[in-house]
Design a protein around this motif. Structure first.
Motif, PDB file in Angstrom:
ATOM      1  N   ALA B 128       0.829  -1.214   0.000  1.00 26.74           N
ATOM      2  CA  ALA B 128       0.000   0.000   0.000  1.00 26.74           C
ATOM      3  C   ALA B 128       0.863   1.263   0.000  1.00 26.74           C
ATOM      4  O   ALA B 128       0.462   2.288  -0.556  1.00 26.74           O
ATOM      5  CB  ALA B 128      -0.927  -0.009   1.210  1.00 26.74           C
ATOM      6  N   PHE B 130       3.884   1.740  -1.427  1.00 31.58           N
ATOM      7  CA  PHE B 130       4.468   2.031  -2.743  1.00 31.58           C
ATOM      8  C   PHE B 130       3.525   2.907  -3.576  1.00 31.58           C
ATOM      9  O   PHE B 130       3.895   4.011  -3.977  1.00 31.58           O
ATOM     10  CB  PHE B 130       4.800   0.740  -3.506  1.00 31.58           C
ATOM     11  N   PRO B 131       2.296   2.446  -3.838  1.00 29.44           N
ATOM     12  CA  PRO B 131       1.418   3.285  -4.672  1.00 29.44           C
ATOM     13  C   PRO B 131       1.016   4.593  -3.999  1.00 29.44           C
ATOM     14  O   PRO B 131       0.821   5.598  -4.689  1.00 29.44           O
ATOM     15  CB  PRO B 131       0.195   2.396  -4.932  1.00 29.44           C
ATOM     16  N   PHE B 134       3.380   7.272  -5.085  1.00 30.84           N
ATOM     17  CA  PHE B 134       3.126   7.815  -6.428  1.00 30.84           C
ATOM     18  C   PHE B 134       1.890   8.715  -6.422  1.00 30.84           C
ATOM     19  O   PHE B 134       1.869   9.774  -7.042  1.00 30.84           O
ATOM     20  CB  PHE B 134       2.957   6.682  -7.445  1.00 30.84           C
ATOM     21  N   HIS B 135       0.863   8.261  -5.717  1.00 30.26           N
ATOM     22  CA  HIS B 135      -0.373   9.048  -5.665  1.00 30.26           C
ATOM     23  C   HIS B 135      -0.118  10.396  -4.995  1.00 30.26           C
ATOM     24  O   HIS B 135      -0.610  11.435  -5.455  1.00 30.26           O
ATOM     25  CB  HIS B 135      -1.450   8.280  -4.902  1.00 30.26           C
ATOM     26  N   VAL B 138       1.451  13.012  -7.311  1.00 32.62           N
ATOM     27  CA  VAL B 138       0.510  13.588  -8.282  1.00 32.62           C
ATOM     28  C   VAL B 138      -0.493  14.511  -7.588  1.00 32.62           C
ATOM     29  O   VAL B 138      -0.794  15.603  -8.075  1.00 32.62           O
ATOM     30  CB  VAL B 138      -0.244  12.474  -9.057  1.00 32.62           C
ATOM     31  N   GLU B 148       4.206  19.510 -15.517  1.00 37.47           N
ATOM     32  CA  GLU B 148       3.864  18.075 -15.550  1.00 37.47           C
ATOM     33  C   GLU B 148       4.980  17.175 -16.096  1.00 37.47           C
ATOM     34  O   GLU B 148       5.194  16.083 -15.553  1.00 37.47           O
ATOM     35  CB  GLU B 148       2.579  17.845 -16.358  1.00 37.47           C
ATOM     36  N   PRO B 149       5.677  17.558 -17.185  1.00 36.51           N
ATOM     37  CA  PRO B 149       6.713  16.647 -17.697  1.00 36.51           C
ATOM     38  C   PRO B 149       7.781  16.324 -16.642  1.00 36.51           C
ATOM     39  O   PRO B 149       8.272  15.201 -16.574  1.00 36.51           O
ATOM     40  CB  PRO B 149       7.319  17.421 -18.868  1.00 36.51           C
ATOM     41  N   LEU B 151       7.292  16.122 -13.451  1.00 36.44           N
ATOM     42  CA  LEU B 151       6.686  15.211 -12.476  1.00 36.44           C
ATOM     43  C   LEU B 151       6.679  13.782 -13.018  1.00 36.44           C
ATOM     44  O   LEU B 151       6.918  12.821 -12.286  1.00 36.44           O
ATOM     45  CB  LEU B 151       5.255  15.678 -12.181  1.00 36.44           C
ATOM     46  N   LEU B 152       6.438  13.657 -14.325  1.00 37.68           N
ATOM     47  CA  LEU B 152       6.475  12.322 -14.935  1.00 37.68           C
ATOM     48  C   LEU B 152       7.893  11.739 -14.860  1.00 37.68           C
ATOM     49  O   LEU B 152       8.064  10.548 -14.614  1.00 37.68           O
ATOM     50  CB  LEU B 152       6.004  12.391 -16.398  1.00 37.68           C
ATOM     51  N   ILE B 155       8.407  10.434 -11.359  1.00 41.81           N
ATOM     52  CA  ILE B 155       7.705   9.157 -11.159  1.00 41.81           C
ATOM     53  C   ILE B 155       8.482   8.016 -11.815  1.00 41.81           C
ATOM     54  O   ILE B 155       8.667   6.949 -11.225  1.00 41.81           O
ATOM     55  CB  ILE B 155       6.263   9.256 -11.705  1.00 41.81           C
ATOM     56  N   ALA B 156       8.956   8.241 -13.035  1.00 40.86           N
ATOM     57  CA  ALA B 156       9.729   7.206 -13.733  1.00 40.86           C
ATOM     58  C   ALA B 156      11.017   6.897 -12.969  1.00 40.86           C
ATOM     59  O   ALA B 156      11.422   5.741 -12.862  1.00 40.86           O
ATOM     60  CB  ALA B 156      10.041   7.650 -15.158  1.00 40.86           C
ATOM     61  N   ALA B 159      10.154   4.829  -9.884  1.00 44.18           N
ATOM     62  CA  ALA B 159       9.738   3.489 -10.317  1.00 44.18           C
ATOM     63  C   ALA B 159      10.955   2.664 -10.735  1.00 44.18           C
ATOM     64  O   ALA B 159      11.067   1.486 -10.396  1.00 44.18           O
ATOM     65  CB  ALA B 159       8.736   3.588 -11.459  1.00 44.18           C
TER      66      ALA B 159
END
Lengths: 309, 309
Positions: B128, B130-131, B134-135, B138, B148-149, B151-152, B155-156, B159
């Protein structure tokens, strides 16, 4: 005119089995590339064992792609998210099957991941598949097809769905039990993935907020419907030891309410799912896949070959 | 002039302990809000038990914030990612401590998560967290501060770092053993989180590619340095049963090369980390936190109160 009184399938040549099996082939090919064998090999082998399991119906990816196409989205925009959904779905199943969880020795007709690779490796394979899903979305979604804010919404939706407000909560209540826990577990363990898949497809294609809400309710209803019908079919066939134990614990609709009541619940869910699609009638034939999923979940009108229904 | 011959700390009033402990308080407060108690309570309690453990140094979040501020980034832009790093770090430690993994009965001076909540709940708490990380990124990163780019990319990066090319691979090789595995495990289990934290800070602030590469090498060197010094300090104090077992298996630099050689390795890593900072000299005093981390990792010049060093 209400959609529920109109069957859009009748006057078309749409064939769900062809649509679905064609997509399965494409998804399997992309998953094969997305989880390659590399150092350290064994962890990738354990990941591939579950993700590339034969006979997998790829329901979450197919639901995601169909929802994306409903709103005119390109399926190339949806494939990376579709693959990610299958990765996190597999990860969740691997952990659910562990001896300390549901203690399920088999999955999709073959030994569970931990039976083949050991409990430690199964935990790691799951731990690796979750983030790989998020990474895959960021690294593989064509940026000309999906603006970044949409992609962030997709990531948040998947994270919400697998986490402590979603599937992890469902697994927790499944272990703990308690009054009225069956509905909660069915919603969270089985409705959540279907809901999330439909919603992600809509998000990728830029669906409006009210459309996303419809997809959310539709997806959840179809996911729970699928599971209730599974329970009914199980009750009518030879039971495995696990099924019997589940029943004894009252962990299915059938065990709790009996087959007849479960069949009523299934019909209610079918109607509920179709009613949500009313609002999408204007999209015409692109609605056919989502519409057909409902009847498939309820009737299992065809076989996938290796799977029994 | 090489940075390694210039100590920017000498002529300033920068005090790492004040900087660090102030940030710890802010981070703890934000983590407390980010992981609230809600239904189903027990899973959130298990998550909070590890994430809000007393005496946690919050090294990943502090590294992330310092790297963001180096490039003129606002720390408000970094807090959500900083908290997410602590969540995924905690999740990773919970799973590493499991009986089938490192079988570690305690963590940060208190019983491990599975000792208190059981193995099933510990697996779920990790699954629980881990996600949720990420949540949280965002849902909480101010969109006016971080495009936004970026932030992506963050996240990558996270991950990648926790998955099968990063920490999960480190844990796998830790279990499997094998020739030259110590270096791999140290890099992946201990260097990865530090590297990822520094890189995320830079990404949030819009650092250039070559700067990100510097941060990457810097972060990894500091993370491994911290662990090598941990091993040296352990070798000099009373050993726990777990430490003795680790040593027996040759799972630390000290066990493999002896204290003297490990101290040489530590000095090499200190020099390597500082050399990477050469390229950031133009940023002036905002470099002081990252610079000071290196010496802290090597010398443990002050105590955090509850922690022993």
């Amino acid at each position: 005119m209400f959609f529920t009184s109109f069957n859009p399938i009748k006057n078309t040549r749409f064939d769900l089995k062809t649509y679905w099996t064609t997509l399965i082939q494409e998804i399997n090919q992309k998953l094969d590339q997305a989880v390659p064998i590399q150092y350290p090999d064994k962890i990738y082998e354990a990941m591939r064992y579950s993700v590339l399991a034969k006979g997998a119906k790829r329901a979450p990816p197919v639901m995601c792609i169909a929802a994306c196409e409903l709103f005119g989205g390109n399926r190339l925009a949806a494939f990376p998210t579709a693959c990610a959904l299958e990765m996190v779905h597999s990860a969740s199943l691997i952990h659910d099957d562990l001896p300390c969880m549901d203690d399920d020795p088999s999955r999709r007709g073959q030994p569970s991941n931990h039976k083949v690779y050991g409990v430690d490796m199964a935990i790691l394979a799951g731990d690796a598949l979750f983030p790989l899903g998020f990474h895959h979305i960021v690294s593989h979604t064509p940026s000309d097809l999906v603006p970044e804010p949409r992609l962030l919404s997709v990531i948040a939706e998947i994270a919400r769905s697998v986490g402590s407000t979603g599937m992890a909560a469902g697994q927790f209540i499944d272990l703990e039990g308690g009054l009225n826990s069956v509905e909660f577990v069915q919603e969270k363990k089985f409705g959540e993935m279907s809901e999330c898949s439909a919603v992600c497809g809509g998000l990728l294609a830029g669906a409006k907020d009210d459309e996303i809400q419809r997809l959310r309710r539709y997806g959840r209803a179809v996911g729970v419907l699928y599971q209730v019908v599974d329970d009914i079919l199980d009750a009518k066939t030879t039971k495995s030891k696990v099924d019997e134990e589940e029943e004894k614990k009252g962990k299915s609709y059938v065990a709790l309410y009996g087959v007849e009541k479960a069949m009523e619940v299934a019909e209610e869910l079918r109607a509920k799912a179709k009613k949500e699609l009313d609002g999408f009638e204007k999209y015409g034939e692109s609605l056919l896949p989502l519409y057909s999923f409902v009847d498939y979940a309820a009737d299992r009108g065809f076989s996938f070959g290796e799977s029994s229904y």
